[in-house]
Structure formats: structure tokens, C-alpha cells
Design a protein around this motif. Structure first.
Motif, PDB file in Angstrom:
ATOM      1  N   TYR A 287       0.873  -1.149   0.000  1.00 14.32           N
ATOM      2  CA  TYR A 287       0.000   0.000   0.000  1.00 14.32           C
ATOM      3  C   TYR A 287       0.915   1.203   0.000  1.00 14.32           C
ATOM      4  N   HIS A 288       1.221   1.734  -1.133  1.00 10.44           N
ATOM      5  CA  HIS A 288       2.215   2.805  -1.211  1.00 10.44           C
ATOM      6  C   HIS A 288       1.679   4.152  -0.726  1.00 10.44           C
ATOM      7  N   ALA A 289       0.524   4.560  -1.211  1.00  7.91           N
ATOM      8  CA  ALA A 289       0.008   5.897  -0.900  1.00  7.91           C
ATOM      9  C   ALA A 289      -1.498   5.779  -0.698  1.00  7.91           C
ATOM     10  N   VAL A 290      -1.903   5.509   0.541  1.00  9.44           N
ATOM     11  CA  VAL A 290      -3.293   5.130   0.806  1.00  9.44           C
ATOM     12  C   VAL A 290      -4.269   6.286   0.607  1.00  9.44           C
ATOM     13  N   GLY A 291      -3.767   7.522   0.632  1.00 13.02           N
ATOM     14  CA  GLY A 291      -4.659   8.648   0.364  1.00 13.02           C
ATOM     15  C   GLY A 291      -5.206   8.645  -1.044  1.00 13.02           C
ATOM     16  N   CYS A 292      -4.493   7.966  -1.957  1.00 14.14           N
ATOM     17  CA  CYS A 292      -4.913   7.915  -3.361  1.00 14.14           C
ATOM     18  C   CYS A 292      -6.137   7.038  -3.578  1.00 14.14           C
ATOM     19  N   TYR A 293      -6.550   6.264  -2.566  1.00 11.23           N
ATOM     20  CA  TYR A 293      -7.762   5.471  -2.712  1.00 11.23           C
ATOM     21  C   TYR A 293      -9.017   6.347  -2.634  1.00 11.23           C
ATOM     22  N   THR A 294      -8.860   7.579  -2.111  1.00  5.01           N
ATOM     23  CA  THR A 294     -10.027   8.430  -1.857  1.00  5.01           C
ATOM     24  C   THR A 294      -9.914   9.815  -2.487  1.00  5.01           C
ATOM     25  N   ALA A 295      -8.699  10.323  -2.694  1.00 11.30           N
ATOM     26  CA  ALA A 295      -8.528  11.682  -3.201  1.00 11.30           C
ATOM     27  C   ALA A 295      -9.210  11.873  -4.547  1.00 11.30           C
ATOM     28  N   GLU A 296      -9.779  13.054  -4.739  1.00 11.75           N
ATOM     29  CA  GLU A 296     -10.425  13.469  -5.978  1.00 11.75           C
ATOM     30  C   GLU A 296     -11.614  12.571  -6.319  1.00 11.75           C
ATOM     31  N   SER A 297     -12.691  12.759  -5.551  1.00 10.16           N
ATOM     32  CA  SER A 297     -13.865  11.892  -5.639  1.00 10.16           C
ATOM     33  C   SER A 297     -14.493  11.865  -7.019  1.00 10.16           C
ATOM     34  N   SER A 298     -14.493  12.998  -7.710  1.00  9.50           N
ATOM     35  CA  SER A 298     -15.172  13.037  -9.008  1.00  9.50           C
ATOM     36  C   SER A 298     -14.496  12.129 -10.021  1.00  9.50           C
TER      37      SER A 298
ATOM     38  N   ASP B 115     -16.041  -2.895  13.097  1.00  9.28           N
ATOM     39  CA  ASP B 115     -16.512  -1.585  12.631  1.00  9.28           C
ATOM     40  C   ASP B 115     -16.004  -1.339  11.210  1.00  9.28           C
ATOM     41  N   MET B 116     -16.929  -1.342  10.256  1.00 11.91           N
ATOM     42  CA  MET B 116     -16.623  -1.130   8.849  1.00 11.91           C
ATOM     43  C   MET B 116     -16.701   0.358   8.523  1.00 11.91           C
ATOM     44  N   HIS B 117     -15.710   0.845   7.770  1.00 13.98           N
ATOM     45  CA  HIS B 117     -15.707   2.245   7.353  1.00 13.98           C
ATOM     46  C   HIS B 117     -15.596   2.352   5.829  1.00 13.98           C
ATOM     47  N   LEU B 118     -16.413   3.214   5.266  1.00 17.93           N
ATOM     48  CA  LEU B 118     -16.282   3.621   3.871  1.00 17.93           C
ATOM     49  C   LEU B 118     -15.657   5.008   3.849  1.00 17.93           C
ATOM     50  N   SER B 119     -14.529   5.172   3.133  1.00 23.27           N
ATOM     51  CA  SER B 119     -13.885   6.481   3.019  1.00 23.27           C
ATOM     52  C   SER B 119     -14.592   7.279   1.931  1.00 23.27           C
ATOM     53  N   VAL B 120     -15.177   8.398   2.325  1.00 26.13           N
ATOM     54  CA  VAL B 120     -16.065   9.152   1.430  1.00 26.13           C
ATOM     55  C   VAL B 120     -15.334  10.279   0.716  1.00 26.13           C
ATOM     56  N   VAL B 121     -14.560  11.091   1.462  1.00 29.08           N
ATOM     57  CA  VAL B 121     -13.920  12.249   0.840  1.00 29.08           C
ATOM     58  C   VAL B 121     -12.723  12.679   1.679  1.00 29.08           C
ATOM     59  N   ARG B 122     -11.647  13.117   1.000  1.00 23.99           N
ATOM     60  CA  ARG B 122     -10.502  13.741   1.648  1.00 23.99           C
ATOM     61  C   ARG B 122     -10.380  15.171   1.121  1.00 23.99           C
ATOM     62  N   SER B 123      -9.820  16.040   1.927  1.00 21.43           N
ATOM     63  CA  SER B 123      -9.690  17.437   1.493  1.00 21.43           C
ATOM     64  C   SER B 123      -8.250  17.892   1.646  1.00 21.43           C
ATOM     65  N   ALA B 124      -7.382  17.368   0.771  1.00 21.70           N
ATOM     66  CA  ALA B 124      -5.987  17.793   0.721  1.00 21.70           C
ATOM     67  C   ALA B 124      -5.843  18.911  -0.315  1.00 21.70           C
ATOM     68  N   VAL B 125      -4.676  19.516  -0.365  1.00 26.28           N
ATOM     69  CA  VAL B 125      -4.351  20.492  -1.399  1.00 26.28           C
ATOM     70  C   VAL B 125      -3.922  19.731  -2.652  1.00 26.28           C
ATOM     71  N   TYR B 126      -4.348  20.201  -3.808  1.00 21.68           N
ATOM     72  CA  TYR B 126      -3.971  19.545  -5.059  1.00 21.68           C
ATOM     73  C   TYR B 126      -2.453  19.398  -5.168  1.00 21.68           C
ATOM     74  N   ALA B 127      -2.019  18.161  -5.431  1.00 16.24           N
ATOM     75  CA  ALA B 127      -0.614  17.839  -5.702  1.00 16.24           C
ATOM     76  C   ALA B 127       0.326  18.376  -4.630  1.00 16.24           C
ATOM     77  N   HIS B 128      -0.133  18.350  -3.385  1.00 16.56           N
ATOM     78  CA  HIS B 128       0.751  18.696  -2.255  1.00 16.56           C
ATOM     79  C   HIS B 128       1.595  17.476  -1.913  1.00 16.56           C
ATOM     80  N   HIS B 129       2.891  17.610  -1.986  1.00 10.38           N
ATOM     81  CA  HIS B 129       3.810  16.481  -1.805  1.00 10.38           C
ATOM     82  C   HIS B 129       4.769  16.790  -0.663  1.00 10.38           C
TER      83      HIS B 129
END
Length: 677
Positions: free
Chosen positions: A139-150, A521-535
Motif C-alpha cells: 500500500y504505497h500511498a493510501v490517500g490515493c484510494y479516496t482523493a479526488e472523488s469526481s 466496525d466497517m468504514h467507507l472512506s467518502v472524501v478527503r480534502s488535501a491540497v492539489y498535488a501537495h507532496h
């Protein structure tokens, strides 16, 4: 995904070289191993040791590789060199260092080679004991499973729409003289596949690319939907309609098993009093229906909801006329904050969470009663990728202050709107329950205006033990319930023991890819609010203005599936297919026709075998069918193909993917690989 070895093998690939996940992200028994998918297919895999960027001297990298040679089963290694990230290649300085190292006393033997030669040499050495890995390589970058919902949502919808259209148009070429739109479909697929690049679908791209991606998905969705409706209009033109005082609909089911659906279609009929309407199938059998609110307030237009069964991979004509409606034996009822039918009762708390009482089993589905779908806001100060993050666990608060509004009131369909708030954000969920259904559905509208936070929906399953199973591409995987963020496709299931009985809860969705399970306890990740391409390691400056991801309105759908027994017992993969790809409805005018009012073109008799794709071959004009065993059990299967007047019988390994090539003229069926060879 852990299913890739089978997909590689079916394309003629026998080896896989990769860098991520790196050792700090996933522990592997060795850098060289057999990677085995659930069906038993294996490829040789090699994790690049110590990275791949080297524009100067290779001495340090080679030394680090040699330091670990005692822990590895092989005697030779691949070391990558040159400017490998963001383009480029070997530098003069790198090559000079390689030539110099060759001459050093005590240095390992070095030579320029290729991955193909390396794997050939490894396979030829029978003395090496290579370990086997049966798992995902995440699992390299787990935020990528949720970032940019559209982007996530449109990717899933576009994939489903194109597959749906391929099925309809491919069958249409054989059954009702459709011209297969191969060029248009190929262009649309190319657009979707291009946007599956790892910084696009991952949501780690620039803001400008996100806008371009939405245009691309719109193109793909428009292409798929337009071509499908054109093909089905050509079908409906050939199905007769006689009574000008009636309205006719043709419903096409893209699944190779009979599907019982709640169909909705908006139309104008019978003036301002549609209550005297009657709906029937082609044999005159009455069908339950209900008039509900439509999207239009023009004249007498309304939405009709019809409960009907549609033949496998086929169609049925429905007729709407004046008359008495069919009696609904066990109607659904609704009150201010509860919905109920003969099987379940749903109640909502003042925070907007729900309880589900399984009336037949006397069980509360969620621990603590009204704790289901709790909208939990968690701290997330990480960058777009969530580098170095394994889980999100710091809860800040939850949505609350719920208000309730009845949108639809039985007898076939009841809908309660639950509106809650947090900070500057609002959450509106329309919860629907149908008569005779055990599975409530939800249409979610989130207006999100938070920053550096992640929103999760919590479902605390009321079992004493639990096993979490996730859909992965062309398969499934059981993972540890340790709260770590993990990827998944359309469904997740938590099943365990409640007393001496097996009980579980599954969640379907049409837009999300991130999940976690902590205990039960099951969780669905709905949305993250990071800055675009913040590394990382770049730090955000408090006084600076940034473009934040996923601000504003987004929508998606869910289906809740409480169940006794296992997820296999309820055929969860088939439920996911039906949820994401409902039947298409086409309105008919009054005209003659020679086709029957109902027909089935294909049928798979075994419930665990899914016919996932149908298309016309890339070369020639044969029919290509892709089938999957979905429940992890060896099966004999029978596929009826009345569209070419033949039947195919064969055996499936657990989780096996089969591709069948059907001669449209002779009906001959042969098994081929993924390249249709």
C-alpha cells in the motif's frame, strides 16, 4: 491487486518487476518470489532493490544490495541505474562508475543485461528455493484510494457504461441487426484507460488535469450511453405496440441471469390522476407499481416505479394502461423517522444514524442500535498521497443535528430524507426501502467545505467475531481487521458469529475505493480534502491560498445488505453487478413489429459464474465472452446461447477467468486467452 498474476498469464506474461510497495510499506519473504493469484496462476516477481534512480556512481547501491544477499534465495540480482524518474536514462558518470567497479578487487560480477534474460536465468537454476506470495502488492500511498472523488466516481461509471454498451451492441449485431460501433467504443476506452495513469485516477495530479479528466469521462459516458440507446431504439422499433391509449416500455437486462428490479421512468400519462393505472407484462400479468415524484414539474409528467423481472441477458415489454393497480400484499410504511416492511425496520437517531432491525432473525444489524452510517470526520493533515500514512484514526467530530422529511410514502416505495450538518458542510441522504426488500438503498448528496480532514461512514456490525472481505478486480480478498486504510472495488463485507449463527453485513457503492475495518466496525472512506498535488516534505503556509480538493457538491449511491450466512450465500458479486449496472429502459411509440415481446439471448445457470463482458472480436466478427468464477469454489458451468443456438459446458477453477470465442455462424465455442487467441 492480488488477481493480477492470472491476468498477466492470460496475456502471455510470465514475470513482473516492480518497486512499490517498498520494504517499509510491505514485508515480503524475499525480493524474488512467485506471485500467485487466487486461481493458482503464478508469475515470477522481482522487487527492485534499493530504488532505481542513479545518475552518478552505482557503488553505494551495489554495496547495499550485497549487504542483504544472505537474506535472499538467489545468487544474482538486477540493479537499475540511470535517471529513471520522470524520463531520462543512463548518464555518462553512471556508466563510468559501472566500468570502474567491474575492475575492483572483490567486487561482484557486473554485466549489462535485461529483465527477460534475468528471469530466464532464474528459471534455469533449479537449485533456488523461491518463496510464494499470495496477496496484494499494496500500500504505497493510501490517500490515493479516496482523493479526488469526481475522478473516482466517473472512472467507475465509465467502465460500467462501456461494458454495458458492448454487451447490448454485440448482441444486437446477432439478434436485431445493429452495426457494432467498434471504432467509437475503442476511442472511448482509450480515453478512460489513459486517465487510469497513476497520477490521474489516484487524484494526485494537478488541478488543471482534473478538469481535463472530467471532460474525458464525459466523452466516454456520452459515447457509451448514446450508442446503447441507439441500439435499443433499433430493438424497440421491431417489437409491436398496438393500443394507442397505452404506454409501452422495453427494458433490457445486461446480466446473464433473471433480475428482479425496481424500474423508474418519467412520462406523462392519464392527466393529473395516475392512480387508476395498471401495469402488465407481455402475458398480461399485473405488476406492482407506484407513481413517485419526477424531475419535471411540467403538466402531468410523473415518475413511475415498477417492480418487474427481466429475462437473462434479454428484454421484456411492459405496458401501462388505465385500470386497477396490482395489489401489494405487504406494503412498506413510513413515519417521521422510521421506515418498515415485512422484513426489516429502519429507525434514525437525532444525529442522522440508522438502526436496522432484522425482523425475521430478531437481530439488530449494528452495535448500539442507531449507529449505522455514522458520518465521522477525522483529522487528515497528510499530503495528496498520504505519504507515510497507514490509517486515519483521530476522530474530530461527526455530522449531527439531523432533520427528516418524507419524500415518498408507499406502498411499493418509501423514501425518507435525512439532512445533517458539520462545520460548513451538509450531508443529505435519501434512504429508500421497497416492499419485499431486505436491502435499503441510499442516494447521498454531500456538500463538503472542510480542509485537512477525511470523512468516513461507520457501520459497526453487530457480531462477536468478524472477517472482512473486499472486492478486488476480478476477485476478492480477506484482509486483517486492524483499521488500516485499504483499497476495494464495489463491495465490502463483514461476516462473523452472533451466538451460534453466522451473520453479516455488506455495503455496495457506485463511486468509492477506500475502506477500513477495525474489529467489527466497517468504514467507507467518502472524501478527503488535501491540497492539489501537495507532496511532502513541502509544508503548507497558513497565510497562503491553495486550491483544495473535493470542495462542493458530490453524489453517490449505496446499498446496505444485512444477511444471514456468508456473502457467497447471498451472491454478493452478482448484487454488485446489478446495482452498478441496472437495466436500460426505452420508451416505445405505436408501431408494428415482428420480434417477440420478451426474449433472452444468453443465460448462465450457475449463480457463482458471472458473464462480465461481451464484445465483438478485435479480428474477425466472432462473439467474445468473459466469464468469472466469483465465490472461490470449483464449478462446472453451463452457458445457454440461444442467440447462436448453442450451449457451452465447462469447468472453472476457483476465481478463474475464462474468455470464450463464439463463431456467430456455426455456434462453435472455444476457449482463448485475453488476447482472444
Amino acid at each position: 491487486a492480488g488477481t493480477l498474476p492470472q491476468i498477466f498469464k492470460l496475456q502471455g506474461l510470465d514475470s513482473y518487476t516492480f518497486l512499490r510497495p517498498e520494504p517499509h510499506e510491505k514485508n515480503l519473504p524475499a525480493e524474488l518470489f512467485w506471485w500467485e493469484s487466487p486461481d493458482g496462476s503464478k508469475v515470477q516477481a522481482y522487487r527492485i532493490p534499493k530504488g532505481y534512480n542513479e545518475e552518478k556512481t552505482v557503488h553505494k547501491r551495489i554495496g547495499l544490495i550485497m549487504d542483504e544477499r544472505e537474506t535472499q534465495p538467489m545468487k544474482s540480482y538486477m540493479s537499475f541505474y540511470g535517471v529513471g524518474d520522470h524520463g531520462g536514462g543512463p548518464t555518462k558518470e553512471t556508466i563510468k562508475s559501472i566500468e570502474a567497479l567491474k575492475k575492483e578487487k572483490g567486487a561482484p560480477t557486473l554485466f549489462y543485461s535485461s529483465a527477460d534474460r534475468y528471469f530466464d536465468d532464474i528459471r534455469a537454476d533449479k537449485s533456488i528455493q523461491i518463496p510464494v506470495v499470495k496477496d496484494d502488492l499494496q500500500y504505497h500511498a493510501v490517500g490515493c484510494y479516496t482523493a479526488e472523488s469526481s475522478i473516482k466516481k466517473n472512472n467507475r461509471l465509465a467502465e460500467a457504461a462501456l461494458i454495458h454498451t458492448e454487451k447490448v451492441t454485440a448482441l444486437g449485431t446477432l439478434a436485431w441487426k445493429v452495426s457494432y460501433p467498434a471504432e467509437d467504443l475503442t476511442k472511448a476506452w482509450h480515453r478512460v484507460l489513459f486517465m487510469q495513469f497513476h497520477d490521474s485516477l489516484a487524484g494526485s495530479s494537478l488541478f488543471q488535469h482534473s478538469q481535463t479528466a472530467l471532460e474525458g469521462y464525459t466523452y466516454a459516458l456520452d459515447t457509451a450511453n448514446r450508442l446503447r440507446y441507439l441500439a435499443l431504439q433499433k430493438l424497440e422499433w421491431q417489437i409491436p405496440t398496438e393500443d394507442s391509449d397505452s404506454k409501452y416500455l422495453v427494458v433490457f437486462n445486461p446480466h446473464a441471469r433473471e433480475v428482479k428490479e425496481h424500474l423508474e421512468y418519467e412520462l406523462g400519462i392519464f392527466g393529473k390522476n395516475p392512480g387508476t393505472s395498471h401495469v402488465e407484462d407481455e402475458n398480461g400479468n399485473p405488476l406492482p407499481h407506484q407513481w413517485v415524484s419526477g424531475a419535471s414539474e411540467t403538466s402531468d409528467r410523473r415518475m413511475i416505479c415498477i417492480q418487474a423481472s427481466i429475462p437473462p441477458m434479454g428484454y421484456r415489454q411492459l405496458r401501462i394502461r388505465k385500470g386497477q393497480p396490482a395489489t401489494i400484499q405487504h406494503p412498506v410504511t413510513i413515519q417521521n423517522n422510521s421506515i418498515e416492511n415485512q422484513y426489516i425496520k429502519i429507525r434514525f437517531s437525532t444525529e442522522g444514524c440508522l438502526s436496522i432491525t432484522d425482523k425475521a432473525n430478531g437481530k439488530e444489524v449494528f452495535k448500539g442500535g442507531a449507529k449505522g452510517c455514522r458520518a465521522v470526520v477525522m483529522d487528515d493533515p497528510s499530503d495528496s498521497w498520504s505519504h507515510a500514512v497507514t490509517h486515519y484514526s483521530k476522530e474530530i467530530e461527526a455530522f449531527g443535528n439531523a432533520t427528516f422529511k418524507i419524500i415518498e410514502s408507499g406502498p411499493l416505495k418509501a423514501t425518507l430524507r435525512v439532512h445533517s450538518t458539520y462545520g460548513k458542510s451538509t450531508l443529505t441522504i435519501d434512504w429508500t426501502l421497497y416492499a419485499g426488500s431486505r436491502m435499503p438503498e441510499a442516494k447521498v448528496t454531500l456538500d463538503w467545505h472542510e480542509r485537512l480532514k477525511i470523512l468516513k461512514f461507520s457501520f459497526p456490525v453487530n457480531t462477536e467475531t468478524s472477517e472482512a472481505t473486499y472486492e478486488i478486480p476480478y476477485g476478492y480478498l480477506v484482509r486483517k481487521n486492524n483499521g488500516n486504510e485499504v483499497p476495494g472495488q464495489r463491495w465490502i463485507d463483514v461476516t462473523g458469529k452472533k451466538g451460534n449463527k453466522t451473520y453479516g453485513f455488506a455495503l455496495l457503492n457506485d463511486a468509492k475505493y477506500g475502506y477500513d475495518v477495525k474489529g467489527t466496525d466497517m468504514h467507507l472512506s467518502v472524501v478527503r480534502s488535501a491540497v492539489y498535488a501537495h507532496h511532502d516534505p513541502k509544508k503548507l503556509e497558513p497565510e497562503k491560498e491553495y486550491i483544495w480538493m473535493d470542495q462542493g457538491i458530490q453524489t453517490f449511491r449505496m446499498k446496505l445488505v444485512p444477511h444471514t450466512g456468508s456473502w457467497q450465500d447471498i451472491n454478493l458479486p452478482a448484487l454488485a453487478e446489478e446495482f452498478l449496472t441496472p437495466s436500460t429502459i426505452v420508451y416505445q411509440g405505436i408501431h408494428p413489429g415482428k420480434l417477440p415481446r420478451s426474449a433472452s439471448f444468453m443465460n448462465v445457470q450457475e449463480p457463482n459464474i458471472l458473464l462480465s463482458s461481451i464484445k465483438i472480436s478485435e479480428k474477425g466478427a466472432d462473439l467474445i465472452m468473459r466469464c468469472i468464477e466469483t465465490q472461490g469454489k470449483a464449478s462446472a458451468a453451463t452457458i445457454d446461447l440461444p442467440v447462436v443456438n448453442t450451449t457451452w459446458e465447462g469447468d472453472f477453477r476457483p476465481c478463474e477467468i475464462k474468455t470464450l470465442r463464439v463463431n456467430r455462424h456455426t455456434g462453435e465455442v472455444k476457449e482463448v486467452n485475453l488476447l482472444e487467441e
